[in-house]
Structure formats: structure tokens, C-alpha cells
Design an enzyme around this catalytic site. Structure first.
Site, PDB file in Angstrom:
ATOM      1  N   ALA A  14      73.123 -11.203 -74.858  1.00 52.04           N
ATOM      2  CA  ALA A  14      74.341 -11.848 -75.368  1.00 52.04           C
ATOM      3  C   ALA A  14      74.526 -13.194 -74.689  1.00 52.04           C
ATOM      4  CB  ALA A  14      75.572 -10.978 -75.108  1.00 52.04           C
ATOM      5  N   PHE A  73      71.690  -5.414 -73.955  1.00 50.83           N
ATOM      6  CA  PHE A  73      72.440  -6.306 -73.078  1.00 50.83           C
ATOM      7  C   PHE A  73      72.500  -7.733 -73.614  1.00 50.83           C
ATOM      8  CE2 PHE A  73      70.685  -3.149 -70.047  1.00 50.83           C
ATOM      9  CZ  PHE A  73      71.821  -2.774 -69.363  1.00 50.83           C
ATOM     10  N   ASP A  84      85.121  -5.740 -71.105  1.00 49.74           N
ATOM     11  CA  ASP A  84      86.556  -5.495 -71.181  1.00 49.74           C
ATOM     12  C   ASP A  84      87.316  -6.691 -71.759  1.00 49.74           C
ATOM     13  OD1 ASP A  84      86.313  -7.228 -69.019  1.00 49.74           O
ATOM     14  OD2 ASP A  84      87.369  -5.951 -67.592  1.00 49.74           O
ATOM     15  N   GLU A  85      86.661  -7.837 -71.864  1.00 52.45           N
ATOM     16  CA  GLU A  85      87.334  -9.030 -72.399  1.00 52.45           C
ATOM     17  C   GLU A  85      87.710  -8.869 -73.868  1.00 52.45           C
ATOM     18  OE1 GLU A  85      86.082 -12.937 -71.203  1.00 52.45           O
ATOM     19  OE2 GLU A  85      84.783 -12.104 -69.651  1.00 52.45           O
TER      20      GLU A  85
END
Length: 328
Positions: A84, A82, A127-128
Site C-alpha cells: 500500500a 501489506f 485504524d485510520e
């Protein structure tokens, strides 16, 4: 007993995943790695931090020496990645840290996991990376990557590295791409906590542009359930989109929260749009539903009601982290 490494475990989604996993599998061992930047909060996992099968490691994923030492000390069955930098506004102000953490840090983890023959590596993305949609259509796993911010570009880069480790080395990587998450423990810089915390203090709520940007909202617990399935059932080399099927404009989200709190719409203030602001995201999650048997359990209305109640009940938690704001 399985041993899993969870990176970014003190952040919003990572900490929710740690709590979700340990509640469902109390005999498993979780090693939680986090750099404890502004977005990481050890209080998020206080409920499990004293358990003998929980270990916290304070460190940066781009620190090759530390990561190599950690993989030498532990025998991980799976890595759930995860960690980031994730705040779009911050990426516009300082892109370099996003490249270092999201791209170089991911490569460091992939390499050490590959050398240690880890059984499954789930790379959690967004999704970006797909860019922006017009008024029709949905992102599928085959939609070309077209990131529009330094943040999404850095995540697209890490996605491609993860894919390359499968294609080149046969390393069992699974990539997941989720829509906008909301729920407990989300840093107050993000849209939903910004709305809630400012409304609770009767402060104005800034909304970018005309408020018409559309996002698909996913409760964090539904996301955790999907990630768990990706670890256990996900096919190496595959991408799985995870969406809540809850498209709302930003303005609709703001008004829903205000209505839940009994606050007036007069608190809304429109502000100049940010550069490269994607107009619409919408996920087609048919693949993970069909192949892994996942379905979201939260409606937007139920999830938002519970989220508003959580922030209202935990003012000491969010009052300590109010500086940045993201009006996604």
C-alpha cells in the site's frame, strides 16, 4: 509445506513479517511481491533472500497481467496483503497514486486470488479508516468508517472491497486494522525514525501543531504475530483490530526518544498542523485477544529502547532514505 504470497514484502511491516514467518516456519515457501518504490528496500530481507524457499517478484499489485501470471505459476495457500501507499502527507500532495495502488491494486489481487481458490486472504489495513476519536472511547471492529485523509480513504475503499469479496463470493477474506507500528526497517519519513535519525544528527525535530495528537503504538513484531494468527485462525469475513495498548501523544513519543538518546528537548520545533489531522486513535483489541489468543509482548518502553538502538546501530541503512517526513 505451505506457500504464502506476501505483498509489499520489502516495506517496513511486510519485510518484518517475512523475517518473522521464515524464522518460525523455515520449511514454508514465501513468495515476496514488491514494486520497490521509495519505501521498499531489498536489504530488509537480506537474511533470507538466498534461501531456496524464498522467491522475490518485482512487480506492481495493480498490474493485472503480472498478477494473473504469478497466480498461474504458484499455488498459494494464503495471501498476506501489506502492499500500500501509506504516507499521509504524500496522499495530500498526490491522492491519485493512493487510489490506484490501494484500491485498484487490492481488487486485482482479490480477483486473482479468488479465481485461484486461495485458502485465506488477509487484508492488512489501518485504524485510520475509523477517523478521529475524542478524548474518550476506543475503536472497535464495528466503529463506522470515517476516513479523513486521501490515504485513509483509499484504505477504507480497499477494506470495503475485501468485505464485498467475502459477502458476494464467499471468498475467505480476513481484515486486520492496526494502530501505529514502530520498529526496525521503518522508512525515515515516519514519526519514530524521523525523531531518532534527526536527533542522532542533532537536527531539529518538527512536530505538527501542539504535539497533542494521540496514537496507540504497536511494535511491529507484535503486529506480525497477530497477522500470523489471522492467517491460521482468523474467521473469514471478520475484522480484527490490533493495538499495542500504548497511547502516547506525539510530544510524549518525541521526548521519550530524546531521553533515550540523551538529547535535549530544545531540538523540538513545532510546525503548522497538516490538513485533516486526526486528533486521537485508540484501538480496542479485545476481539483478537479473546478469539485468536493474541497478546502484545512489548511494552512501549522496551520496544522504543530496542528501536532506538537499532537505528543507532544501522546508520548506513537509514542515511539512504531521508527525504520525506511524517510527523503523525
Amino acid at each position: 509445506m505451505a506457500t504464502w504470497l506476501v505483498t509489499g514484502a520489502m516495506g517496513f511491516i511486510g519485510s518484518n513479517f517475512v523475517l518473522y514467518r521464515m524464522k518460525r516456519h523455515p520449511s514454508d515457501r514465501i513468495v515476496a511481491l514488491d514494486a520497490l518504490t521509495y519505501a521498499g528496500n531489498p536489504e530488509n530481507v537480506a537474511a533470507v533472500s538466498s534461501l531456496p524457499n524464498f522467491r522475490f517478484v518485482h512487480g506492481d499489485i495493480s498490474d493485472r497481467g503480472l498478477i494473473a501470471e504469478l497466480f498461474a505459476e504458484e499455488r498459494f495457500d494464503a495471501v498476506v496483503h501489506f502492499a500500500a501507499e501509506s504516507h499521509v502527507d504524500r496522499s495530500i500532495a498526490d491522492p491519485q497514486i493512493f487510489v490506484r495502488t490501494n484500491v485498484l491494486g487490492t481488487q486485482c489481487l482479490l480477483e486473482e486470488a479468488r479465481r485461484s481458490c486461495v485458502g485465506k486472504f488477509v487484508h492488512v489495513s489501518t485504524d485510520e479508516v475509523y477517523g478521529s476519536l475524542d478524548s474518550g472511547g476506543y475503536f472497535t471492529e464495528t466503529t463506522p468508517l470515517a476516513p479523513n485523509s486521501p490515504y485513509s480513504a483509499s484504505k477504507a475503499g480497499s477494506d470495503l472491497l475485501a468485505r464485498a469479496y467475502y459477502e458476494t463470493f464467499g471468498f475467505p477474506v480476513v481484515i486486520t486494522r492496526c494502530s501505529n507500528n514502530y520498529g526496525p526497517y521503518q522508512h525515515p519519513e515516519k514519526l519514530v525514525p524521523t525523531i531518532i535519525t534527526r536527533a542522532l544528527r542533532d537536527e531539529t525535530i518538527p512536530v505538527y501543531g501542539d504535539g497533542g495528537n494521540v496514537r496507540d503504538w504497536l511494535h511491529v513484531e507484535d503486529h506480525c504475530a497477530a497477522i500470523e494468527l489471522a492467517v491460521s485462525l482468523g474467521k473469514p469475513g471478520e475484522v480484527y483490530n490490533i493495538g499495542g495498548n500504548n497511547e502516547r501523544t506525539n510530544l510524549e513519543v518525541v521526548r521519550a526518544v530524546l531521553a533515550e538518546l540523551g538529547k535535549p528537548d530544545s531540538l523540538i520545533r513545532f510546525v503548522p498542523d497538516r490538513p485533516g489531522h486526526d486528533r486521537r486513535y485508540a484501538i480496542d483489541a479485545a476481539k483478537i485477544m479473546r478469539e485468536l489468543g493474541w497478546t502484545p509482548g512489548y511494552t512501549f518502553e522496551l520496544g522504543m529502547k530496542q528501536t532506538v538502538a537499532w537505528y543507532a546501530d544501522h546508520p548506513l541503512w537509514w542515511n539512504s532514505g531521508l527525504p520525506g517526513e511524517d510527523r503523525t
